[in-house]
Design a protein around this motif. Structure first.
Motif, PDB file in Angstrom:
ATOM      1  N   GLN A 169      25.735 -29.813  20.952  1.00  0.00           N
ATOM      2  CA  GLN A 169      25.432 -31.067  21.632  1.00  0.00           C
ATOM      3  C   GLN A 169      24.021 -30.984  22.203  1.00  0.00           C
ATOM      4  O   GLN A 169      23.697 -30.098  22.974  1.00  0.00           O
ATOM      5  CB  GLN A 169      26.439 -31.317  22.762  1.00  0.00           C
ATOM      6  N   VAL A 170      23.185 -31.927  21.793  1.00  0.00           N
ATOM      7  CA  VAL A 170      21.814 -31.961  22.283  1.00  0.00           C
ATOM      8  C   VAL A 170      21.800 -32.593  23.673  1.00  0.00           C
ATOM      9  O   VAL A 170      22.430 -33.625  23.900  1.00  0.00           O
ATOM     10  CB  VAL A 170      20.925 -32.770  21.322  1.00  0.00           C
ATOM     11  N   GLN A 171      21.102 -31.985  24.579  1.00  0.00           N
ATOM     12  CA  GLN A 171      20.993 -32.526  25.935  1.00  0.00           C
ATOM     13  C   GLN A 171      19.565 -33.007  26.188  1.00  0.00           C
ATOM     14  O   GLN A 171      18.599 -32.367  25.771  1.00  0.00           O
ATOM     15  CB  GLN A 171      21.376 -31.470  26.953  1.00  0.00           C
ATOM     16  N   LEU A 172      19.460 -34.133  26.862  1.00  0.00           N
ATOM     17  CA  LEU A 172      18.172 -34.718  27.203  1.00  0.00           C
ATOM     18  C   LEU A 172      18.103 -34.871  28.717  1.00  0.00           C
ATOM     19  O   LEU A 172      19.024 -35.413  29.328  1.00  0.00           O
ATOM     20  CB  LEU A 172      17.996 -36.088  26.548  1.00  0.00           C
ATOM     21  N   VAL A 173      17.018 -34.427  29.308  1.00  0.00           N
ATOM     22  CA  VAL A 173      16.831 -34.536  30.747  1.00  0.00           C
ATOM     23  C   VAL A 173      15.570 -35.347  31.013  1.00  0.00           C
ATOM     24  O   VAL A 173      14.481 -34.966  30.582  1.00  0.00           O
ATOM     25  CB  VAL A 173      16.717 -33.153  31.407  1.00  0.00           C
ATOM     26  N   GLU A 174      15.746 -36.451  31.726  1.00  0.00           N
ATOM     27  CA  GLU A 174      14.640 -37.357  32.009  1.00  0.00           C
ATOM     28  C   GLU A 174      14.206 -37.225  33.473  1.00  0.00           C
ATOM     29  O   GLU A 174      15.005 -36.879  34.346  1.00  0.00           O
ATOM     30  CB  GLU A 174      15.081 -38.807  31.798  1.00  0.00           C
ATOM     31  N   SER A 175      12.964 -37.591  33.707  1.00  0.00           N
ATOM     32  CA  SER A 175      12.470 -37.679  35.075  1.00  0.00           C
ATOM     33  C   SER A 175      11.261 -38.594  35.111  1.00  0.00           C
ATOM     34  O   SER A 175      10.710 -38.941  34.050  1.00  0.00           O
ATOM     35  CB  SER A 175      12.094 -36.299  35.616  1.00  0.00           C
ATOM     36  N   GLY A 176      10.867 -39.003  36.312  1.00  0.00           N
ATOM     37  CA  GLY A 176       9.611 -39.725  36.464  1.00  0.00           C
ATOM     38  C   GLY A 176       9.705 -41.185  36.835  1.00  0.00           C
ATOM     39  O   GLY A 176       8.684 -41.828  37.032  1.00  0.00           O
ATOM     40  N   GLY A 177      10.890 -41.733  36.924  1.00  0.00           N
ATOM     41  CA  GLY A 177      10.991 -43.135  37.311  1.00  0.00           C
ATOM     42  C   GLY A 177      10.649 -43.331  38.776  1.00  0.00           C
ATOM     43  O   GLY A 177      10.396 -42.382  39.512  1.00  0.00           O
ATOM     44  N   GLY A 178      10.617 -44.595  39.196  1.00  0.00           N
ATOM     45  CA  GLY A 178      10.321 -44.878  40.595  1.00  0.00           C
ATOM     46  C   GLY A 178       9.888 -46.308  40.801  1.00  0.00           C
ATOM     47  O   GLY A 178      10.045 -47.163  39.915  1.00  0.00           O
ATOM     48  N   LEU A 179       9.338 -46.550  41.985  1.00  0.00           N
ATOM     49  CA  LEU A 179       8.865 -47.877  42.374  1.00  0.00           C
ATOM     50  C   LEU A 179       7.346 -47.879  42.364  1.00  0.00           C
ATOM     51  O   LEU A 179       6.707 -46.985  42.923  1.00  0.00           O
ATOM     52  CB  LEU A 179       9.388 -48.222  43.764  1.00  0.00           C
ATOM     53  N   VAL A 180       6.765 -48.896  41.750  1.00  0.00           N
ATOM     54  CA  VAL A 180       5.311 -49.001  41.667  1.00  0.00           C
ATOM     55  C   VAL A 180       4.925 -50.467  41.754  1.00  0.00           C
ATOM     56  O   VAL A 180       5.723 -51.346  41.401  1.00  0.00           O
ATOM     57  CB  VAL A 180       4.798 -48.357  40.360  1.00  0.00           C
ATOM     58  N   GLN A 181       3.714 -50.732  42.222  1.00  0.00           N
ATOM     59  CA  GLN A 181       3.242 -52.110  42.297  1.00  0.00           C
ATOM     60  C   GLN A 181       2.703 -52.572  40.954  1.00  0.00           C
ATOM     61  O   GLN A 181       2.343 -51.748  40.087  1.00  0.00           O
ATOM     62  CB  GLN A 181       2.149 -52.226  43.348  1.00  0.00           C
ATOM     63  N   THR A 182       2.638 -53.872  40.778  1.00  0.00           N
ATOM     64  CA  THR A 182       2.050 -54.443  39.568  1.00  0.00           C
ATOM     65  C   THR A 182       0.656 -53.873  39.338  1.00  0.00           C
ATOM     66  O   THR A 182      -0.149 -53.788  40.267  1.00  0.00           O
ATOM     67  CB  THR A 182       1.965 -55.977  39.699  1.00  0.00           C
ATOM     68  N   GLY A 183       0.414 -53.462  38.085  1.00  0.00           N
ATOM     69  CA  GLY A 183      -0.864 -52.864  37.731  1.00  0.00           C
ATOM     70  C   GLY A 183      -0.902 -51.363  37.866  1.00  0.00           C
ATOM     71  O   GLY A 183      -1.866 -50.723  37.426  1.00  0.00           O
TER      72      GLY A 183
END
Length: 116
Positions: free
Chosen positions: A1-15
């Motif tokens: 079973q291949v596992q994928l780990v994501e990171s880096g999302g969040g809140l940011v302003q337009t632009g």
């Protein structure tokens, strides 16, 4: 079973900018999709197994860049973000197609919110 780990999302302003990362347990072609509540999963970008071929939806072309680092890590660099980019972003491993059915393995998703 291949596992994928994501990171880096969040809140940011337009632009603003964000960079998402995804590390797989094996080397595959990889893609990014996004989903808003009540809608289907939408293709964003994909990169081939070798990293020499990339494809983007027109909605992000010129603003987002998908790139590989090493054999199993892929980034999605997102610049000039817009409120309509707000979604849960999913990393996927499989072929380098543009349909969700082209991918066999999925990450847990990371929330990206762009405020106006």
């Amino acid at each position: 079973q291949v596992q994928l780990v994501e990171s880096g999302g969040g809140l940011v302003q337009t632009g603003g900018s964000l960079r998402l990362s995804c590390t797989a347990s094996e080397r595959y072609a990889m893609g990014w999709f996004r989903q808003v509540a009540g809608k289907g999963r939408e293709f964003v970008a994909t990169i081939s197994w070798s990293g020499d071929r990339t494809t983007y939806t027109d909605l992000v072309k010129g603003r987002f860049t998908i790139l590989r680092e090493g054999k199993t890590t892929v980034y999605l660099q997102m610049n000039s973000l817009k409120p309509e980019d707000t979604a849960i972003y999913y990393c996927a491993a499989g072929s380098d197609g543009t349909r969700w059915s082209d991918y066999d393995y999925w990450g847990q998703g990371t929330q990206v919110t762009v405020s106006s």
